[in-house]
Structures are given as C-alpha cells and as structure tokens.
Design a protein around this motif. Sequence first.
Motif, short mmCIF file in Angstrom:
data_model
loop_
_atom_site.label_atom_id
_atom_site.label_comp_id
_atom_site.label_asym_id
_atom_site.label_seq_id
_atom_site.Cartn_x
_atom_site.Cartn_y
_atom_site.Cartn_z
N ALA A 88 0.83 -1.21 0.00
CA ALA A 88 0.00 0.00 0.00
C ALA A 88 0.86 1.26 0.00
O ALA A 88 0.59 2.22 -0.73
N ALA A 89 1.93 1.25 0.78
CA ALA A 89 2.79 2.43 0.88
C ALA A 89 3.58 2.67 -0.40
O ALA A 89 3.72 3.82 -0.84
N VAL A 90 4.10 1.62 -1.01
CA VAL A 90 4.92 1.81 -2.21
C VAL A 90 4.06 2.29 -3.39
O VAL A 90 4.52 3.04 -4.24
N ARG A 91 2.79 1.90 -3.42
CA ARG A 91 1.89 2.36 -4.48
C ARG A 91 1.66 3.87 -4.42
O ARG A 91 1.29 4.48 -5.42
N ALA A 92 1.87 4.47 -3.27
CA ALA A 92 1.62 5.90 -3.08
C ALA A 92 2.80 6.78 -3.49
O ALA A 92 2.69 8.00 -3.45
N ILE A 93 3.92 6.19 -3.90
CA ILE A 93 5.10 6.96 -4.28
C ILE A 93 5.06 7.18 -5.79
O ILE A 93 5.20 6.24 -6.57
N PRO A 94 4.86 8.43 -6.23
CA PRO A 94 4.68 8.67 -7.67
C PRO A 94 5.90 8.32 -8.53
O PRO A 94 5.74 7.99 -9.70
N GLU A 95 7.08 8.38 -7.98
CA GLU A 95 8.28 8.08 -8.76
C GLU A 95 8.47 6.59 -9.02
O GLU A 95 9.30 6.20 -9.84
N VAL A 96 7.73 5.74 -8.31
CA VAL A 96 7.85 4.29 -8.52
C VAL A 96 7.11 3.94 -9.81
O VAL A 96 5.91 4.10 -9.92
N GLU A 97 7.87 3.49 -10.79
CA GLU A 97 7.31 3.12 -12.08
C GLU A 97 6.87 1.66 -12.10
O GLU A 97 5.89 1.31 -12.72
N GLU A 98 7.62 0.81 -11.41
CA GLU A 98 7.29 -0.62 -11.32
C GLU A 98 7.76 -1.13 -9.96
O GLU A 98 8.74 -0.64 -9.42
N CYS A 99 7.05 -2.13 -9.45
CA CYS A 99 7.44 -2.78 -8.21
C CYS A 99 6.97 -4.22 -8.27
O CYS A 99 5.80 -4.48 -8.53
N TYR A 100 7.91 -5.14 -8.04
CA TYR A 100 7.61 -6.57 -8.09
C TYR A 100 8.06 -7.25 -6.82
O TYR A 100 9.16 -6.99 -6.34
N MET A 101 7.20 -8.13 -6.29
CA MET A 101 7.63 -9.02 -5.21
C MET A 101 8.47 -10.11 -5.88
O MET A 101 8.07 -10.66 -6.90
N ILE A 102 9.60 -10.42 -5.27
CA ILE A 102 10.57 -11.33 -5.88
C ILE A 102 10.77 -12.56 -4.99
O ILE A 102 10.84 -12.45 -3.77
N ALA A 103 10.90 -13.72 -5.63
CA ALA A 103 11.30 -14.93 -4.92
C ALA A 103 12.80 -15.08 -5.15
O ALA A 103 13.23 -15.33 -6.27
N GLY A 104 13.58 -14.86 -4.12
CA GLY A 104 15.03 -14.92 -4.28
C GLY A 104 15.74 -14.32 -3.09
O GLY A 104 15.24 -14.36 -1.97
#
Length: 155
Positions: A88-104
């Motif tokens: 929820a918090a990362v979605r509110a940052i306008p500069e974030v163009e993409e965000c992925y949860m990663i297995a690794g």
Amino acid sequence: MSQDLDAIDRRILNELVADARLPVAELARRVGLSKTPVAARIKQMEESGLIKGYRAMISPMKLGLSHVTYIELRLSDTRESALKAFNAAVRAIPEVEECYMIAGGFDYLVKIRARDMADYRRIMAEELSTLPHVHSSSSYVAMEAVVEASAPPLE
C-alpha cells in the motif's frame, strides 16, 4: 496465452499497441475485415479483460526524468500484514514506475525514475527507505535503455 486468440485478433492487438487511436475503419482495412467484425472483436477483448484500457504514452525523457534506478529491497518482516502495509505504501510513491515481489535473495524489485542523482537520493532517503518494514536496499543505476517493451509479444 491463456485466452484463445486467432491471427486476426493478434493483428488487431498489434495495431492497437502501435496506435490505440487508430480509427476502426483504418484498423479494419489493415487486418482485412469490415468495421463491424473488427469492432465486435475489440469489444469482446475489452469485456474479457484482455484489453484493459487505452492511455497516452508519455516520454519520461521529455519530462526530464532521465535517471532510472532499480532497487532491491529486503524487508525485516514478510508476514502477510507486513507485505500488505509495504504494498500500500509503495503504491503511493509517484516516482515508482514498477514494483515486483521477488522470490530470491531479496523481497522486492523497484524501478524509479528521477531527474538526476540528487533527486534519486531524495526519493531514496525520504520515500523508499521509510517504507514499512524496509531493512536494507541495493541500487543499480541504468546507463542506457536497450529494450523497453510497452506490451508483451503477440506471436
């Protein structure tokens, strides 16, 4: 692909990806059908959710957003409530163009665009590092975009 598409559907989608403002009459001419079946195919793809919408493609470079950075984020807590709070918090940052949860070896990969290194530093210090449950990060600055796809291949 999970949705059955014939060659005409793929041609329609390729044309729309290239120019979503293409008039149906011109699109029909390009794919070799009349307007009515092309419009019906588009409507069916919209109703099924395959076509999610139409938008203007804006050049980040023309806006002065030439600095691209990928950031690996590791969280201190990966229970469901922590993940939800982070998401929820990362979605509110306008500069974030993409965000992925990663297995690794880390938990999230974030792509941001900034004006320059000072702007990136501000975003990192004031936004990303203050996200819920962020424990550590590693940043990778892109030097050049070699391939940037706006849509998946439809072959």
